[in-house]
Design a protein around this motif. Structure first.
Motif, PDB file in Angstrom:
ATOM      1  N   GLU A  30      44.278   0.930 -11.008  1.00  0.00           N
ATOM      2  CA  GLU A  30      45.412   0.459 -10.024  1.00  0.00           C
ATOM      3  C   GLU A  30      45.977  -0.542  -9.688  1.00  0.00           C
ATOM      4  OE1 GLU A  30      45.481   3.431  -7.488  1.00  0.00           O
ATOM      5  OE2 GLU A  30      45.835   5.563  -8.220  1.00  0.00           O
ATOM      6  N   ALA A  31      44.270  -2.007  -9.780  1.00  0.00           N
ATOM      7  CA  ALA A  31      44.588  -3.010  -9.508  1.00  0.00           C
ATOM      8  C   ALA A  31      45.905  -3.588 -10.405  1.00  0.00           C
ATOM      9  CB  ALA A  31      43.654  -3.625  -8.788  1.00  0.00           C
ATOM     10  N   ALA A  32      45.486  -3.340 -11.446  1.00  0.00           N
ATOM     11  CA  ALA A  32      47.052  -4.220 -12.240  1.00  0.00           C
ATOM     12  C   ALA A  32      48.290  -4.038 -11.674  1.00  0.00           C
ATOM     13  CB  ALA A  32      46.483  -3.259 -13.848  1.00  0.00           C
ATOM     14  N   ASN A  33      48.799  -3.494 -11.188  1.00  0.00           N
ATOM     15  CA  ASN A  33      49.953  -3.006 -10.790  1.00  0.00           C
ATOM     16  C   ASN A  33      50.279  -3.906 -10.040  1.00  0.00           C
ATOM     17  OD1 ASN A  33      50.725  -0.391 -11.968  1.00  0.00           O
ATOM     18  ND2 ASN A  33      49.597   0.609 -10.833  1.00  0.00           N
ATOM     19  N   LEU A  34      49.508  -5.034  -9.100  1.00  0.00           N
ATOM     20  CA  LEU A  34      49.786  -5.921  -7.903  1.00  0.00           C
ATOM     21  C   LEU A  34      49.558  -6.720  -8.523  1.00  0.00           C
ATOM     22  CD1 LEU A  34      46.874  -5.130  -5.785  1.00  0.00           C
ATOM     23  CD2 LEU A  34      48.609  -4.188  -5.329  1.00  0.00           C
ATOM     24  N   PRO A  35      50.436  -7.949  -8.037  1.00  0.00           N
ATOM     25  CA  PRO A  35      50.823  -9.150  -8.248  1.00  0.00           C
ATOM     26  C   PRO A  35      50.139 -10.465  -8.717  1.00  0.00           C
ATOM     27  CG  PRO A  35      52.627  -9.067  -6.734  1.00  0.00           C
ATOM     28  CD  PRO A  35      51.326  -7.700  -6.820  1.00  0.00           C
TER      29      PRO A  35
END
Length: 818
Positions: free
Chosen positions: A313-318
């Motif tokens: 899910e961290a891949a969805n952050l800038p």
């Protein structure tokens, strides 16, 4: 809740979801005034930093040959006369006195090196765009395009910026989704003294200037920047110093930069004609006709390697948010992003026929940059090219290899005049003018191994390609570097080994030497001498020449000092056992023998292998950015993937997170601090070493896989002897599938963590004895000298299996887990 909000923001952001974001750096705010937030583009010759600001966009401009000064030498003519006295003082243990004399007689009285300088900035001013919404910017590493998107008064504005590989210009493409809404002004700023900034009757915006005078060397590099706009709708007008576009539907800006630099001896080029020729060829083309060949030329290199560790899910952050959270969350995608970013930066800053990537690649916004953005060849410049061969960018090694060949020309006079030696040498630093004298001060500059170490890259290129015609061309460079050592090494009156005196272990000093870095026979000096003798011997034997010289080198090599294990179980940095176990210096130069060299091996030199581990434990993890990058490679060679991953976590931390250490800026540039690009390249190399090593007699797959990378795949990386790991997959820390292409034929020796079989079920032969593949010869180093005070140390190794597979050139061999 925060993650949900970020996802909602992304879904509503203009342009989101159009392409795969796995290999994009992206942000939801502009760079502002911070250069380290801007996004780098480059084509090897041109470099640009794209800020992504809305009302006042800035694109900072570099050209790889824009340096201060001009052709010059910086040898100190007093060195040869002072050499016997310096040697006597060092042998008598008076290193500090020797250093003082070296500062007078060896360190240059002339230029300490010239500076890589920026051309200036292109400013794009958009009136009325101060208030905006739905902001998004990205660097698309699969297309080598920086993009900015935002909305003003219901109009969506999009900018794309690239540095074209085929057309050798920078291009900015601007669009609005409603007709007639695009209006802006283009102008320059520059830090150069007395620049010429004007427009021409043909509505071209011109910036002209000259590189600075520096340390008594007159600035000889003249540069020219020409910017021209092609508008779709609306009109273009000009003031004295700007171009103004009103009411356009779209516009394409062409930026051409050139200098009068031809080579390190010749600045007789015509920067005006060259800049005009680049611009005129490109200006006749549409943006699409520029974009497609650019992407194809870039992907020719970039697409060779595919790497996947999974996502979260961290891949969805800038990207800046991912960087802040990486130490505390599972984000394997950031590792693959950072890995491929290293490859992106090398492609963008080092192209055949151009200059090598310098201390900042090709991106610098300062007239007096840190360390002048030169080539520091006691580690940093070499580290830039550690990923070149193994990550399938062999052609991009060429600028560095050419620089080494040029140094072998300028370094002959340095060897003769300063040390009375044949062959060639270089000290710890050089620049575009290929200066080889000693600079900065004896503490840093009294190091004679720059030529021999950089020469190892020439040999490495041969080991990966097997190109004998190339080997014949570069053999004189290897021979010259070895010849210098034949003449320079001197008998140690106490130990009776041949040693480099004066020498040093770069930038470090034991308390026993009263804070002086100078010494005779430091471990790194000995290791580099061993390597240049060994590689020259092997090259001569392959080429069937110089038998008498080979015999001389063999005799000299036998007289080199062995490596020592000291009283604390450490690998000694100096001949005498004077290491401090509380020394946390960023340079750990005596581990050169572990990596990039392979003199220290878990299988051939277990005592030295354990001692190297002890040294790293004593030095600690946190350090400057490039040093942490080197440590990733060392821990990979030590087959400790979890510790290597700890260094990656330290590296991928925002600057300031690691007390007294480096980290990473928001744009993923390495923070020494300040920015040095070597940390980016070093970490990309280290990640490759964690997954595959080929230097120690075999192709070792998954030698240092950390627990957090439980499954994944990589394809396209290269091993010595012309082998390509076409595809490697693993799960649960075990290999599941491997495909290997043999480009040159010969024996394929595989070291693997679990049993494998050939696809189709054929039984594999267990390997015995030496690898018969000539590219995998390992030289036996002298037996270690172990201090009687040293506690016996061992390092447990993971169990492996080792197989031999005869191969034919051009065939692919597939292996499956048993």
């Amino acid at each position: 809740m925060r993650l949900f909000f970020c996802l909602l923001l992304l879904i509503t952001t203009v342009g989101f979801g159009q392409t795969n974001r796995a290999l994009k750096l992206w942000y939801n705010q502009p760079s502002g005034k911070t250069w380290e937030n801007a996004l780098p583009i480059g084509n090897g010759r041109l470099g640009g930093m794209v800020y992504g600001n809305v009302a006042d966009e800035r694109i900072q401009l570099n050209e790889g040959t824009l340096w201060s000064g001009g052709p010059n030498r910086n040898d100190n003519p007093d060195a040869l006369a002072a050499l016997p006295e310096i040697r006597r003082l060092i042998f008598e243990g008076k290193q500090k006195e020797a250093e003082k004399l070296a500062n007078k007689a060896i360190i240059t009285k002339k230029s300490h090196g010239q500076m890589f300088q920026p051309a200036g900035e292109l400013h794009l001013n958009f009136p009325g765009h101060e208030q905006y919404e739905a902001y998004y910017r990205e660097l698309d590493m699969e297309r080598a395009v920086a993009k900015t998107i935002y909305k003003v008064n219901g109009v969506i504005f999009t900018r794309e910026v690239l540095a074209s590989f085929p057309d050798q210009v920078m291009v900015v493409h601007l669009t609005a989704d409603k007709p007639g809404k695009l209006s802006f002004a283009a102008s320059y700023s520059t830090l150069h003294a007395q620049p010429e900034i004007r427009t021409t009757p043909g509505r071209e915006l011109v910036l002209a200037g000259r590189g600075s005078d520096h340390e008594g060397v007159t600035g000889a590099v003249k540069f020219k920047v020409i910017t021209k706009v092609k508008n779709d709708g609306g009109n273009v007008s000009a003031t004295d110093t700007s171009l103004v576009i009103n009411g356009a539907d779209a516009a394409t800006i062409f930026i051409s930069i050139a200098t009068n630099f031809k080579d390190y001896r010749d600045v007789s080029g015509d920067e005006n004609a060259l800049a005009a020729s680049y611009l005129n060829r490109a200006y006749s083309k549409s943006y699409d006709a520029i974009l497609k060949p650019h992407i194809a030329a870039f992907q020719k290199y970039f697409n060779r390697v595919k790497f996947d560790l999974g996502t979260s899910e961290a891949a969805n952050l800038p990207t800046d948010e991912r960087l802040k959270s990486f130490r505390n969350v599972n984000d394997p995608g950031l590792v693959t992003l950072y890995y491929q970013y290293g490859r992106y930066l090398l492609i963008s800053s080092s192209q055949p026929g151009g200059q090598p990537a310098n201390l900042q690649g090709i991106w610098n916004n300062k007239m007096r940059p840190p360390w002048d953005s030169k080539y520091t060849i006691n580690i940093n410049a070499q580290m830039n090219y550690w990923p070149a061969e193994k990550t399938n960018l062999s052609e991009l090694h060429e600028p560095f290899l050419k620089m080494v060949q040029e140094l072998s020309q300028t370094g002959q006079q340095t060897a003769k005049d300063m040390y009375g030696a044949r062959g060639w040498m270089a000290h710890h630093n050089t620049d575009i003018w290929r200066a080889t004298g000693a600079i900065d001060g004896a503490f840093w500059g009294m190091w004679i191994a720059g030529g021999a170490w950089t020469s190892q890259h020439l040999w490495e290129h041969y080991l990966y390609t097997g190109d004998k015609a190339y080997l014949a061309r570069i053999y004189p460079v290897l021979k010259g570097a070895a010849t210098f050592y034949v003449d320079f090494l001197i008998n140690h009156p106490k130990y009776h080994w041949l040693v480099a005196n004066p020498g040093s272990s770069p930038e470090n000093a034991p308390a026993a030497h009263e804070g002086s870095s100078l010494d005779a026979g430091t471990t790194m000096d000995n290791q580099i001498a061993f390597d240049i003798f060994s590689t020259t011997i092997r090259a001569a034997e392959i080429l069937k020449k110089d038998a008498a010289f080979v015999d001389t080198l063999r005799q000299k090599r036998k007289q080199l000092p062995p490596m020592h294990v000291g009283q604390y179980g450490q690998l000694q940095e100096w001949l005498d056992d004077v290491d401090d176990p509380n020394d946390h210096h960023r340079h750990v130069s005596h581990l050169y023998g572990l990596f990039p060299s392979v003199q220290i091996s878990p299988y051939r030199t277990p005592e030295l292998f354990a001692a190297a581990r002890t040294t790293l434990m004593q030095r600690g993890d946190v350090s400057t950015g490039w040093s942490m990058g080197w440590k990733v490679n060392w821990w990979a060679r030590l087959q400790d993937g979890n510790h290597a991953f700890t260094l990656i976590q330290n590296q991928l931390s925002p600057l300031g997170t690691n007390k007294e250490g480096g980290g990473t800026y928001n744009n993923l540039f390495d923070a020494h601090p300040p920015f040095q690009i070597d940390g980016n390249f070093g970490c990309t190399s280290g990640i490759t070493e964690m997954l595959m090593q080929s230097a120690d007699g075999a192709i070792h797959l998954l030698p240092a896989l950390p627990d957090v990378w439980k499954e994944g795949s990589i394809g396209g990386i290269l091993a010595l002897g012309g082998f390509e790991i076409v595809d490697m997959q693993w799960a649960g820390g075990k290999l599941t599938k491997v495909e290997i292409r043999s480009k040159l034929g010969g024996n394929l020796r595989l070291r693997v963590p679990n049993a494998v079989k050939l696809a189709g079920g054929a039984t594999l032969n267990k390997a015995t004895g030496q690898n018969p593949n000539a590219f995998y010869i390992t030289e036996d180093t002298p037996a270690a000298v172990v201090s009687p005070k040293a506690a016996k140390a061992t390092q447990p190794l993971k169990e492996t299996l080792i197989y031999d597979v005869p191969t034919q050139a051009g065939k692919v061999y597939s292996f499956l887990a048993q």
